[in-house]
Motif scaffolding. Structure first.
Motif, PDB file in Angstrom:
ATOM      1  N   GLU A   1      13.622   1.148   4.673  1.00  0.00           N
ATOM      2  CA  GLU A   1      13.907   1.666   3.334  1.00  0.00           C
ATOM      3  C   GLU A   1      14.505   0.532   2.518  1.00  0.00           C
ATOM      4  O   GLU A   1      15.420  -0.155   2.985  1.00  0.00           O
TER       5      GLU A   1
ATOM      6  N   GLU B   1      14.442   3.926  -4.141  1.00  0.00           N
ATOM      7  CA  GLU B   1      14.451   3.645  -2.714  1.00  0.00           C
ATOM      8  C   GLU B   1      13.016   3.822  -2.231  1.00  0.00           C
ATOM      9  O   GLU B   1      12.426   4.892  -2.404  1.00  0.00           O
ATOM     10  N   VAL B   2      12.453   2.759  -1.668  1.00  0.00           N
ATOM     11  CA  VAL B   2      11.067   2.769  -1.213  1.00  0.00           C
ATOM     12  C   VAL B   2      11.059   2.734   0.316  1.00  0.00           C
ATOM     13  O   VAL B   2      11.680   1.864   0.926  1.00  0.00           O
ATOM     14  N   THR B   3      10.357   3.689   0.907  1.00  0.00           N
ATOM     15  CA  THR B   3      10.239   3.743   2.353  1.00  0.00           C
ATOM     16  C   THR B   3       8.861   3.230   2.749  1.00  0.00           C
ATOM     17  O   THR B   3       7.840   3.699   2.236  1.00  0.00           O
TER      18      THR B   3
ATOM     19  N   ILE C   1       3.387   2.635   1.886  1.00  0.00           N
ATOM     20  CA  ILE C   1       4.522   3.260   1.214  1.00  0.00           C
ATOM     21  C   ILE C   1       4.463   4.736   1.558  1.00  0.00           C
ATOM     22  O   ILE C   1       3.512   5.429   1.183  1.00  0.00           O
TER      23      ILE C   1
ATOM     24  N   ILE D   1       8.853   7.288  -2.095  1.00  0.00           N
ATOM     25  CA  ILE D   1       9.680   6.609  -3.094  1.00  0.00           C
ATOM     26  C   ILE D   1      10.608   7.664  -3.662  1.00  0.00           C
ATOM     27  O   ILE D   1      10.159   8.732  -4.097  1.00  0.00           O
TER      28      ILE D   1
ATOM     29  N   ILE E   1       5.622   7.660  -9.707  1.00  0.00           N
ATOM     30  CA  ILE E   1       6.020   7.445  -8.315  1.00  0.00           C
ATOM     31  C   ILE E   1       4.982   8.063  -7.375  1.00  0.00           C
ATOM     32  O   ILE E   1       4.574   7.454  -6.387  1.00  0.00           O
TER      33      ILE E   1
ATOM     34  N   VAL F   1       2.480   6.117  -4.566  1.00  0.00           N
ATOM     35  CA  VAL F   1       2.370   6.506  -3.157  1.00  0.00           C
ATOM     36  C   VAL F   1       0.927   6.889  -2.821  1.00  0.00           C
ATOM     37  O   VAL F   1       0.382   6.444  -1.807  1.00  0.00           O
TER      38      VAL F   1
ATOM     39  N   ILE G   1       1.198  -0.766  -6.634  1.00  0.00           N
ATOM     40  CA  ILE G   1       2.253  -0.624  -7.634  1.00  0.00           C
ATOM     41  C   ILE G   1       1.693  -0.530  -9.040  1.00  0.00           C
ATOM     42  O   ILE G   1       2.149   0.277  -9.846  1.00  0.00           O
TER      43      ILE G   1
ATOM     44  N   VAL H   1      10.106  -0.618  -8.148  1.00  0.00           N
ATOM     45  CA  VAL H   1       9.421  -0.507  -6.855  1.00  0.00           C
ATOM     46  C   VAL H   1       9.029  -1.902  -6.360  1.00  0.00           C
ATOM     47  O   VAL H   1       9.260  -2.247  -5.204  1.00  0.00           O
TER      48      VAL H   1
END
Length: 141
Positions: free
Chosen positions: A55, A70-72, A78, A81, A98, A102, A107, A126
């Motif tokens: 993360e 917060e990007v996982t 991805i 987010i 967002i 995903v 992006i 991001v």
């Protein structure tokens, strides 16, 4: 020299107009600087397979708009987010970007119409989150 009520009132009015003009000029410069900052934001595509699982926190601030996300990342994708903070003018509609990031796994997705600046700031937040792990692992191309 004796000041009449009319003279004092006129002087106060002139000072108020001058102060208002100075305030307006400063505000318009701030808006112009903010718009220029948003226009100058460039979004890079990041090789997600280079990002270790984890993360990552990223943010972007252009004064009138601020985003922290917060990007996982899991298995080179991805997976989530989460918007931690989004200060915006009328750009809350941009938050759906967002989901686009995903689902498209990139992006630089299309901005949300009517919320272009907020869309750009969220995308940059991001990107900033994902740039940090690349820098830490030395995997910058």
């Amino acid at each position: 020299m004796k000041w009449s009520f009319k003279k004092v009132t006129a002087m106060i009015a002139i000072l108020v107009v001058l102060a208002g003009g100075i305030f307006l000029a400063a505000y318009l410069k701030e808006v112009a600087d903010y718009k220029r900052s948003v226009r100058e934001i460039a979004i890079e595509e990041i090789c997600l397979s280079d990002i270790p699982d984890g993360e990552y926190i990223g943010e972007c601030n252009v004064d009138f708009i601020y985003a922290k996300v917060e990007v996982t990342v899991h298995s080179g994708r991805i997976s989530n987010i989460r918007i931690l903070e989004h200060k915006n003018e009328r750009g809350q509609a941009a938050e759906v970007i967002i989901d686009k990031i995903v689902s498209e796994q990139r992006i630089d997705v299309d901005a949300v119409s009517g919320a272009t600046n907020s869309s750009t700031v969220l995308k940059k937040a991001v990107e900033n989150a994902l740039l940090l792990p690349e820098m830490q692992t030395g995997k910058i191309d």
